[in-house]
Design an enzyme around this catalytic site. Structure first.
Site, PDB file in Angstrom:
ATOM      1  N   GLU A 110       0.965  -1.189  -0.087  1.00 49.76           N
ATOM      2  CA  GLU A 110      -0.029   0.146   0.127  1.00 49.76           C
ATOM      3  C   GLU A 110       0.865   1.030   0.015  1.00 49.76           C
ATOM      4  O   GLU A 110       0.659   2.308  -0.671  1.00 49.76           O
ATOM      5  CB  GLU A 110      -0.928  -0.024   1.285  1.00 49.76           C
ATOM      6  CG  GLU A 110      -2.058  -0.985   1.082  1.00 49.76           C
ATOM      7  CD  GLU A 110      -1.767  -2.283   1.465  1.00 49.76           C
ATOM      8  OE1 GLU A 110      -0.702  -2.799   1.825  1.00 49.76           O
ATOM      9  OE2 GLU A 110      -2.700  -3.175   1.182  1.00 49.76           O
ATOM     10  N   HIS A 127     -10.089  -5.835  10.832  1.00 47.62           N
ATOM     11  CA  HIS A 127     -10.575  -5.643   9.520  1.00 47.62           C
ATOM     12  C   HIS A 127     -12.130  -5.191   9.588  1.00 47.62           C
ATOM     13  O   HIS A 127     -12.824  -5.456   8.802  1.00 47.62           O
ATOM     14  CB  HIS A 127     -10.597  -6.945   8.863  1.00 47.62           C
ATOM     15  CG  HIS A 127      -9.372  -7.403   8.353  1.00 47.62           C
ATOM     16  ND1 HIS A 127      -8.933  -8.748   7.617  1.00 47.62           N
ATOM     17  CD2 HIS A 127      -8.087  -6.788   8.477  1.00 47.62           C
ATOM     18  CE1 HIS A 127      -7.762  -8.660   7.627  1.00 47.62           C
ATOM     19  NE2 HIS A 127      -7.017  -7.649   7.911  1.00 47.62           N
TER      20      HIS A 127
END
Lengths: 388, 329
Positions: free
Chosen positions: B57, B126
């Protein structure tokens, strides 16, 4: 320098007072100690003595009007003194005491409409009595949210042809106090039947002996005295639940309900556990008479730690009374009636009196109440103990 | 059309409209994206316009910033917002600051699309709603649409915007359906920084963004059965924040509740409450109420996850409490 006469605190439970009438007029001279007005509290009408010397310059709260505790009701000063100056707080609409909690929007609407929020003091429906918009809207007659939920009972409608009358001060107080009591005090009820045979014989003997003195002891006096002794025996019952604390009462002050023409008043016989039957009888008679004459003084109506209400003379055999907070209970006394009761395998006719004890369940449990009631029965069924 | 399809159509139309627009992200090409937002686009536009990236990322957000600085309009997909944390330096220290640090001579017209939210037992790492971290940061724009039409219109606006925009989606929203404009021109564009009154009412203002707007609408329906008309405001943008729309409403209702899926502490509710208290002090009948997720890392167990989320019942209870504090209900 002009000074203010303020609404005095005349009883423990007083939140506001009504000026029943003014005995002085504007322009009259007043001296400290002069009775200038009569004030109606939630319990009685009392004389109000000026603590100021001077001339009654201005009456701020007229006869029949209500003022909060401590609010100015009149101005006293030197003759001719100008009282127009800065407006006294009573007539100011926006200056609110800091202690009066109101939501910002409630304050804003009140200010826009020239409303004195103090009229809502103690009646706010927000947290901790905060005055909120709904309270102000209600006062202004504006619609308030929400429309009642569907399950709400239909509004109470008076028949169209009923005559509508303003309740007296006393009736208002009874309405408010009894609603509060039923809404906030968790009542439970204990009923017992007491054999009054020996009590009636005892009373007959007693009254015969006291006839020369002109003293007459009633059945109710015996009951009051029995309650006084039983309260002393049961501290676990003789206590009040006030603001989350239990208050144990050192002495039995018993309120005796007196029916008036259109209302009810409950004067208090103090220290019953230490008084003779003769004293209880004389005091009760005096209090009841003065109650009917409207002559009771405020302190005579305060401080009860228990009450007795007797409807026996009206033929009621059994009823349940509403507790007068913060008292721990009230005894409802029915008529003594001849009843067939089994006794040692035989049916005998005995004078039986049914009593129902209403108990504040926050202060005592069922067993506490039952034990108290047992003691009351024991004193009445062995009445010699009332003088032992 | 679903929220997912609305996003896909916006991407497709912007790829068509402007050659400088390109997509970048993990498995958004052949695999068509973890949540299938980019389905069909790689086939249609090829690997140059729809670029696959390694699982890195920080690297591909940085690449997006570089591309944007040089005039392209990258739309970077982060699989879920939880993975953006490794790229925080790129987002907060670079994307947000470059324009100002270069005196406005260089812009970063980049969109970062990413879904957040809880409710699928994806557990603590998450299931987060981290949009406030970005809404906190000057130099970024943050939007969080709750309907397909807003998703479509805001994504197109975001792609055309010259500042970096964090485009916050929500996993539960992808299958929500709703109309979007037929026209593929500019009619459906939704401006950034403008809230939307999605349900009118005069008794209570409910403020939310993203999926929580839907929950508030359910609660508003329940309250209406009690005679209370709640106004529901979809913020749509968190930064810039359209406080005027909220203030206009609270001036009428006098009561305000802010709900969000993320944690309340330092959250959207805190920001809205502070601004409402300042702008509407004399209009308030009670303090602004906040509802957010339980202040814990999201538990895995289903009952615990449900208990930790600000679901309808919790929002309704808060609304009723607020109304009770106002002496009604």
């Amino acid at each position: 320098m002009a000074e203010e006469l303020v609404m005095p605190r005349l009883s423990d439970t007083m939140e506001r007072g009504t000026v029943a009438r003014w005995l002085k007029r504007e322009g009259d001279e007043v001296h400290a100690g002069d009775v200038v007005a009569e004030i109606e509290t939630d319990k009685a009408t009392m004389e109000y003595q000026s603590d100021l010397d001077g001339v009654l310059l201005k009456i701020l709260v007229g006869a029949g009007e209500v003022a909060e505790l401590g609010a100015p009701i009149a101005i006293v000063g030197a003759a001719g003194e100008d009282v127009a100056g800065p407006p006294p707080p009573a007539t100011a609409s926006s200056a609110l005491p800091a202690a009066l909690k109101a939501s910002p929007v409630a304050r804003r609407i009140a200010e826009e409409k020239g409303l004195d929020l103090r009229q809502l003091a103690g009646r706010g429906t927000g947290p901790d009595g905060r005055i909120v918009r709904a309270d102000v809207d209600r006062l202004l007659g504006r619609p308030v949210l929400p429309v009642p939920p569907p399950q709400a009972p239909p509004p109470v409608m008076a028949p169209a042809d009923a005559e509508v009358v303003e309740p007296s001060r006393m009736q208002q107080v009874i309405a408010r106090r009894m609603t509060e009591a039923k809404a906030t005090v968790p009542h439970f009820y204990l009923t017992a039947e007491i054999d009054m045979g020996r009590a009636m014989e005892f009373r007959g003997e007693l009254n015969e002996a006291l006839a020369a003195e002109g003293v007459k002891v009633s059945v109710n006096d015996l009951i009051v005295r029995a309650c006084g002794l039983a309260l002393r025996e049961h501290p676990q019952f003789h206590r009040s639940y006030i603001d989350g604390k239990l208050h144990y009462h050192p002495s039995a002050n018993i309120g005796v309900a007196v029916a008036l023409e259109d209302g009810l008043i409950v004067p208090v016989v103090r220290g019953v556990e230490a008084k003779t039957l003769r004293q209880v009888a004389a005091e009760t008679r005096d209090l009841a008479q003065r109650a009917r004459d409207g002559q009771l003084k405020q302190p005579e109506l305060e401080g009860a730690t228990f009450s007795v209400s007797n409807l026996g003379m009206l033929g009621v055999t059994h009823f349940a009374a509403i507790i007068n907070p913060p008292e721990p209970g009230i005894l409802a006394v029915g008529a003594t009636v001849e009843r067939a009761v089994p006794r040692d395998g035989e049916v005998v006719i005995r004078p039986i009196m049914a009593v129902t004890l209403s108990v504040d369940h926050r202060a005592s449990s069922g067993a506490d109440g039952a034990r108290f009631l047992q003691s009351v029965a024991r004193y009445l069924e062995a009445p010699i103990l009332l003088v032992a | 059309m679903t929220y997912r399809e609305a996003l896909r159509r916006a991407l497709d139309e912007e790829l068509e409209r402007d050659d400088n627009v390109f997509l970048m992200g993990e498995e958004i090409g052949r695999f068509e994206g973890s949540y299938k937002v980019t389905a069909g686009l790689w086939k249609k536009w090829g690997g140059k316009r729809v670029r696959e990236t390694p699982i890195s990322e920080e690297g591909f957000v940085g690449a997006g910033i570089g591309a944007a600085m040089l005039g392209l309009r990258p739309v970077v997909e982060i699989m879920t917002v939880n993975f953006i944390l490794v790229a925080m330096d790129m987002v907060v220290n670079h994307a947000a600051k470059i324009s100002q640090m270069f005196g406005g001579k260089i812009n970063v017209p980049m969109v970062i699309r990413t879904p957040g939210g809880a409710g699928a037992q994806l557990t603590a790492q998450h299931s987060q709603s981290l949009e406030v971290m970005f809404a906190h940061t000057p130099g970024l724009k943050v939007v969080a649409p709750s309907s397909p039409a807003d998703a479509y219109g805001l994504l197109k606006t975001a792609i055309r915007d010259d500042d970096p925009v964090l485009f916050m989606e929500n996993l539960i929203l992808y299958n929500q359906t709703g109309p979007i404009p037929d026209d593929d021109g500019d009619e459906g564009l939704v401006p950034i920084g403008r809230a939307n009154v999605v349900r009118p009412g005069d008794d209570l203002t409910m403020v939310a963004h993203s999926y929580t707007v839907r929950r508030c609408l359910t609660v508003a329906d329940r309250l209406s059965q009690l005679g209370v008309q709640a106004e529901v405001i979809d913020l749509r943008s968190l930064r810039p924040l359209d406080v005027d729309t909220v203030v206009d409403s609270v001036r009428r209702t006098g009561r305000c509740l802010v709900a969000e899926e993320g944690w309340s502490t330092f959250g959207v509710g805190a920001e809205v409450a502070a601004r409402v208290h300042r702008a509407c002090f004399d209009d308030l009948d009670a303090p602004v109420e906040r509802v957010g997720g339980a202040e814990v890392p999201m538990p895995y167990a289903k009952p615990l996850e449900m208990a930790a989320m600000p679901l309808e019942d919790k929002i309704e209870a808060a609304a009723r409490g607020l109304l009770r504090d106002c002496g009604v209900l």
